[in-house]
Motif scaffolding. Sequence first.
Motif, mmCIF file in Angstrom:
data_model
loop_
_atom_site.group_PDB
_atom_site.id
_atom_site.type_symbol
_atom_site.label_atom_id
_atom_site.label_comp_id
_atom_site.label_asym_id
_atom_site.label_seq_id
_atom_site.Cartn_x
_atom_site.Cartn_y
_atom_site.Cartn_z
ATOM 1 N N ALA A 21 -16.283 8.058 -7.607
ATOM 2 C CA ALA A 21 -15.190 8.803 -8.234
ATOM 3 C C ALA A 21 -14.466 7.941 -9.257
ATOM 4 O O ALA A 21 -13.953 8.442 -10.262
ATOM 5 N N ALA A 24 -14.388 7.607 -13.329
ATOM 6 C CA ALA A 24 -13.393 8.179 -14.233
ATOM 7 C C ALA A 24 -12.494 7.091 -14.803
ATOM 8 O O ALA A 24 -12.006 7.204 -15.939
ATOM 9 N N ARG A 83 -10.475 18.890 -5.523
ATOM 10 C CA ARG A 83 -10.427 17.615 -6.254
ATOM 11 C C ARG A 83 -11.780 17.379 -6.948
ATOM 12 O O ARG A 83 -11.838 16.919 -8.082
ATOM 13 N N LEU A 87 -12.529 17.065 -11.102
ATOM 14 C CA LEU A 87 -13.080 15.856 -11.720
ATOM 15 C C LEU A 87 -14.281 16.177 -12.604
ATOM 16 O O LEU A 87 -14.426 15.625 -13.699
ATOM 17 N N ALA A 90 -13.128 17.789 -15.851
ATOM 18 C CA ALA A 90 -12.534 16.785 -16.745
ATOM 19 C C ALA A 90 -13.617 15.949 -17.419
ATOM 20 O O ALA A 90 -13.451 15.520 -18.571
ATOM 21 N N SER A 91 -14.727 15.721 -16.739
ATOM 22 C CA SER A 91 -15.835 14.951 -17.322
ATOM 23 C C SER A 91 -16.424 15.664 -18.532
ATOM 24 O O SER A 91 -16.738 15.033 -19.549
ATOM 25 N N SER A 120 -8.570 14.794 -20.460
ATOM 26 C CA SER A 120 -9.489 14.447 -19.382
ATOM 27 C C SER A 120 -8.982 13.267 -18.565
ATOM 28 O O SER A 120 -8.961 13.308 -17.325
ATOM 29 N N THR A 124 -8.070 13.038 -14.547
ATOM 30 C CA THR A 124 -8.779 12.135 -13.632
ATOM 31 C C THR A 124 -7.869 11.053 -13.071
ATOM 32 O O THR A 124 -8.018 10.658 -11.909
ATOM 33 N N SER A 125 -6.915 10.568 -13.869
ATOM 34 C CA SER A 125 -6.027 9.513 -13.379
ATOM 35 C C SER A 125 -5.127 10.009 -12.258
ATOM 36 O O SER A 125 -4.631 9.224 -11.452
ATOM 37 N N VAL A 128 -8.330 11.258 -9.120
ATOM 38 C CA VAL A 128 -9.140 10.228 -8.463
ATOM 39 C C VAL A 128 -8.385 9.511 -7.344
ATOM 40 O O VAL A 128 -8.884 9.429 -6.216
ATOM 41 N N GLN A 148 -10.192 2.177 -8.316
ATOM 42 C CA GLN A 148 -9.896 2.932 -9.539
ATOM 43 C C GLN A 148 -9.389 2.000 -10.635
ATOM 44 O O GLN A 148 -9.841 2.057 -11.781
#
Length: 521
Positions: A21, A24, A83, A87, A90-91, A120, A124-125, A128, A148
């Motif tokens: 994960a 990201a 979740r 993600l 967003a990718s 994005s 993700t921030s 994740v 992360q």
Amino acid sequence: MVSKSWLTKVTTNVYAIGSFAALAGIMFGFDIGSNSGVILTWQYREYFNNPSDLLQGGINGALSAGCFVGALFAGFPADRYSRKYTLMGASVLFVIGSVFQAASNGVPLLCVGRVLNGLSVGVTSMVVPLYQSEIAPKEIRGRIVAVQQWSITWGIMLSFWIQYGAQYSSGDSYTAAFRIPWAIQAVPAILLLAGMWAFPFSPRWLADQGRMEEAIKVLADIHGGGDINHERVQMEIQEIEAVIKFDREQASHRYADILKPQYAYRASLGICLQIWQQLTGMNIIMFYVVLLFEQAGIGSDQEATLVSAGVNYVVNVVMTVPAILWVDKWGRRNTMIFGALAMSLFLWVVGGLMSQGRWYQEEGSDRWMLEIGSTARANGMVACVYLFVASFATTWGPLGWIYPAEIFPLRIRAIAVSLSTSANWLFNWVLNFVVPMLMQRIRFGLYMLFAGFNFLMACHVFLAYPETKGFTLEEMDIVFEQNPRKKLDRAFVEAEMARRSGINDHRPPDADSTEKTENIV
């Protein structure tokens, strides 16, 4: 062909889930690293007609503006669609943004690409750390979420050196100096999109959606080796069920609960922590270290300046490792207080050394440059910048993501983390916009300003932030009812949790051992 059993082992391992994960984070790091080096190259300056300080701040700030919007609205899809799917969505957005940047024929398209990438990264921030905290056992939750931050540092370093090699493009293909690093940004996003299908949903999200059987299976796979009757798995299931039952019986309005005093206080801590992380000055160092070294005359030419800045990113990667290994032993409070005081000290020294040099304006330009005066002074300044980066990487870098992701109850966790993360990006945008100008207006005073912020944040953490190390997400309500400066007894919190939820107060014998937990996962 990869066997199903091997794939299952990978996709149910806590470290593998958290690390994958964290791809990201590499996406965000790639943007910082590539952009921080690109803005110094002659190819970039020539193609985009030497952007002014104001315009350059706007170009850099376009990413942060997108991040703010993405983080602010990420709570809804994270709760509604999971979740995991959030993600993946967003990718896709990041791939599109990277293509726009790589194909940009001017500042407008470049900014559009950066805004899309920002949307994005904002999502993700926030998602994740939320996902990581919900799949990790309490003993190593900090370690898993810290991955992360480590992935961000790897992204920064790798993309910077990719950009460093690409700068040697010349002739008709000279724009490859910035198009190559901007295009490569899409690679981790493609990997995240392709691979996330195989990984599980958050067990706490599944439970909150009423999909308890699936939640139990995920918990058993990742914490009990597939055994539903494992003692740790049963304890987590009971605590999660008890918390969800309490929420339902109290007729919780979910997002509206964040306005209740006990949760508003926690929200303020999460928001302030993310704001303070920006006011450490670290992201500004990451974005503008090449301009700082250029302004201070560090390095005899562009290449030497870039190499000096590149070492900065290597320090960032290496010094995040101690945080990953020991943050769950050090605790949150003391780590943040020590880190803030150390960063304050090193920034005071940087500002002091710069104040002793001779400032002058370039001929035919209004840009201020520094003649630092001696090799020893220049080396001391570079060393303090590296020590500042090392202090951040070991403390506030990972803690800025760990703490907000673990302090909220399930029913408002997504929206609360969304708010705190959006505050981070709002201040990131403001600072990216104004720092190029402040570097010219107040010069060495900029570093002293951030040194003051670091001292204030150490005081704030000491007065207001309780220790959360070693407690489950479901126990945070009890933790935050106590004096933040009081060291809590785990036995008291566990007994109180058992009393409130009606759970038989019987913990697995290895529940407080990080080493034994690692054997389980």
